[in-house]
Design an enzyme around this catalytic site. Structure first.
Site, PDB file in Angstrom:
ATOM      1  CD  GLU A  84      -8.943  -9.253  -3.887  1.00  0.00           C
ATOM      2  OE1 GLU A  84      -9.820  -8.970  -3.069  1.00  0.00           O
ATOM      3  OE2 GLU A  84      -7.773  -9.542  -3.558  1.00  0.00           O
ATOM      4  NE  ARG A 110      -6.469 -12.220   5.247  1.00  0.00           N
ATOM      5  CZ  ARG A 110      -7.151 -11.063   5.225  1.00  0.00           C
ATOM      6  NH1 ARG A 110      -7.234 -10.346   4.109  1.00  0.00           N
ATOM      7  NH2 ARG A 110      -7.740 -10.624   6.307  1.00  0.00           N
ATOM      8  CG  HIS A 138      -5.413  -6.303  -0.509  1.00  0.00           C
ATOM      9  ND1 HIS A 138      -6.661  -6.262   0.056  1.00  0.00           N
ATOM     10  CD2 HIS A 138      -5.477  -7.227  -1.505  1.00  0.00           C
ATOM     11  CE1 HIS A 138      -7.459  -7.120  -0.585  1.00  0.00           C
ATOM     12  NE2 HIS A 138      -6.759  -7.716  -1.536  1.00  0.00           N
ATOM     13  CG  ASN A 189      -3.717  -2.340   6.779  1.00  0.00           C
ATOM     14  OD1 ASN A 189      -3.580  -2.021   5.596  1.00  0.00           O
ATOM     15  ND2 ASN A 189      -4.764  -3.013   7.213  1.00  0.00           N
ATOM     16  CG  PHE A 203     -13.348   1.509   6.729  1.00  0.00           C
ATOM     17  CD1 PHE A 203     -12.831   0.943   5.576  1.00  0.00           C
ATOM     18  CD2 PHE A 203     -13.977   0.678   7.646  1.00  0.00           C
ATOM     19  CE1 PHE A 203     -12.943  -0.417   5.322  1.00  0.00           C
ATOM     20  CE2 PHE A 203     -14.094  -0.689   7.400  1.00  0.00           C
ATOM     21  CZ  PHE A 203     -13.571  -1.233   6.222  1.00  0.00           C
ATOM     22  CE  LYS A 215      -3.983  -2.282   2.168  1.00  0.00           C
ATOM     23  NZ  LYS A 215      -5.003  -2.203   3.247  1.00  0.00           N
ATOM     24  NE  ARG A 239      -2.628  -5.725   6.995  1.00  0.00           N
ATOM     25  CZ  ARG A 239      -3.792  -6.253   6.609  1.00  0.00           C
ATOM     26  NH1 ARG A 239      -4.349  -7.211   7.314  1.00  0.00           N
ATOM     27  NH2 ARG A 239      -4.377  -5.826   5.501  1.00  0.00           N
ATOM     28  CE1 TYR A 246      -9.439  -2.833  -0.047  1.00  0.00           C
ATOM     29  CE2 TYR A 246      -8.527  -0.890  -1.121  1.00  0.00           C
ATOM     30  CZ  TYR A 246      -8.365  -2.014  -0.323  1.00  0.00           C
ATOM     31  OH  TYR A 246      -7.128  -2.302   0.197  1.00  0.00           O
TER      32      TYR A 246
HETATM   33  P1  ADP Z   1      -8.076  -6.854   5.464  1.00  0.00           P
HETATM   34  O1  ADP Z   1      -7.231  -5.917   4.597  1.00  0.00           O
HETATM   35  O2  ADP Z   1      -7.301  -7.357   6.658  1.00  0.00           O
HETATM   36  O3  ADP Z   1      -8.688  -7.972   4.659  1.00  0.00           O
HETATM   37  P2  ADP Z   1     -10.701  -5.565   5.462  1.00  0.00           P
HETATM   38  O4  ADP Z   1     -10.944  -6.292   4.191  1.00  0.00           O
HETATM   39  O5  ADP Z   1     -11.713  -5.701   6.553  1.00  0.00           O
HETATM   40  O6  ADP Z   1      -9.274  -5.979   6.084  1.00  0.00           O
HETATM   41  O7  ADP Z   1     -10.548  -4.011   5.180  1.00  0.00           O
HETATM   42  C1  ADP Z   1      -9.898  -3.554   4.013  1.00  0.00           C
HETATM   43  C2  ADP Z   1      -8.969  -2.421   4.396  1.00  0.00           C
HETATM   44  O8  ADP Z   1      -9.764  -1.325   4.877  1.00  0.00           O
HETATM   45  C3  ADP Z   1      -8.002  -2.707   5.542  1.00  0.00           C
HETATM   46  O9  ADP Z   1      -6.824  -3.393   5.142  1.00  0.00           O
HETATM   47  C4  ADP Z   1      -7.690  -1.304   6.026  1.00  0.00           C
HETATM   48  O10 ADP Z   1      -6.754  -0.635   5.156  1.00  0.00           O
HETATM   49  C5  ADP Z   1      -9.048  -0.635   5.894  1.00  0.00           C
HETATM   50  N1  ADP Z   1      -9.823  -0.724   7.137  1.00  0.00           N
HETATM   51  C6  ADP Z   1     -10.414  -1.833   7.662  1.00  0.00           C
HETATM   52  N2  ADP Z   1     -11.059  -1.563   8.803  1.00  0.00           N
HETATM   53  C7  ADP Z   1     -10.883  -0.229   9.027  1.00  0.00           C
HETATM   54  C8  ADP Z   1     -11.301   0.681  10.054  1.00  0.00           C
HETATM   55  N3  ADP Z   1     -12.034   0.260  11.078  1.00  0.00           N
HETATM   56  N4  ADP Z   1     -10.903   1.970   9.944  1.00  0.00           N
HETATM   57  C9  ADP Z   1     -10.170   2.411   8.901  1.00  0.00           C
HETATM   58  N5  ADP Z   1      -9.748   1.605   7.888  1.00  0.00           N
HETATM   59  C10 ADP Z   1     -10.087   0.311   7.950  1.00  0.00           C
HETATM   60 MG    MG Z   2     -10.048  -7.799   3.082  1.00  0.00          MG
END
Ligand code: ADP
Ligand code: MG
Length: 140
Positions: free
Chosen positions: A128, A87, A117, A114, A59, A11, A104, A51
């Site tokens: 994807e 993961r 992805h 973070n 968010f 990212k 992370r 997304y």
């Molecule tokens: P992951 O990337 O671990 O699969 P998600 O798919 O739930 O997590 O979310 C996609 C991305 O959205 C996250 O990697 C993060 O960058 C962002 N994100 C997730 N939850 C939050 C939150 N509560 N506040 C702000 N950004 C968030």
């Molecule tokens: Mg995800």
């Protein structure tokens, strides 16, 4: 376990801090092979499309703005159980909850910024990967 492919994105917080090599080392040390990789600048429409499943989340707009705040490195990772393995190497979404040694935990700035992805299922990995790469760009 079968050989799988998964989509990874390094990212904008990672590219901005020049961390792509360090993150790739963690991926490769875990046994994941980078079989395609390119550095791109996402447009807002491209990030929103990627997304789209999160469109209703509070968010979403902040996430899209973050993802277009600088270049990203999109990658296809290949290996045994690659979806879950990536993961595991990434760690929990919120770096405060991520295990020691994960991408992370080591590098993320916040739950949003973070660093990485990773696809969350084999089905989504295929979708994807096709979003960013054509077949001839993936060299296993
Ligand atoms: P992951 O990337 O671990 O699969 P998600 O798919 O739930 O997590 O979310 C996609 C991305 O959205 C996250 O990697 C993060 O960058 C962002 N994100 C997730 N939850 C939050 C939150 N509560 N506040 C702000 N950004 C968030
Ligand atoms: Mg995800």
């Amino acid at each position: 376990m079968a050989t799988e492919r998964t989509l990874s994105i390094l990212k904008p917080d990672a590219t901005r801090r020049n961390l792509t090599g360090k993150i790739n080392t963690l991926l490769e040390d875990a046994g994941l092979r980078i079989v395609a990789q390119k550095r791109i600048q996402l447009s807002r429409a491209q990030a929103e499309g990627f997304y789209a499943v999160h469109r209703e989340r509070p968010f979403f707009n902040d996430l899209v703005t973050f993802m277009i705040s600088g270049p990203v490195v999109v990658q296809v990772l290949e290996g045994e159980n690659a979806v879950q393995k990536n993961r595991d190497v990434m760690g929990a979404t919120n770096p405060a909850n991520a295990a020691e040694g994960t991408i992370r935990k080591t590098f993320a700035e916040s739950i949003e910024a973070n660093s990485a992805h990773g696809s969350d299922s084999l089905e989504n990995a295929a979708i994807e990967i096709a979003y960013f790469f054509s077949g001839i760009e993936i060299v296993g």
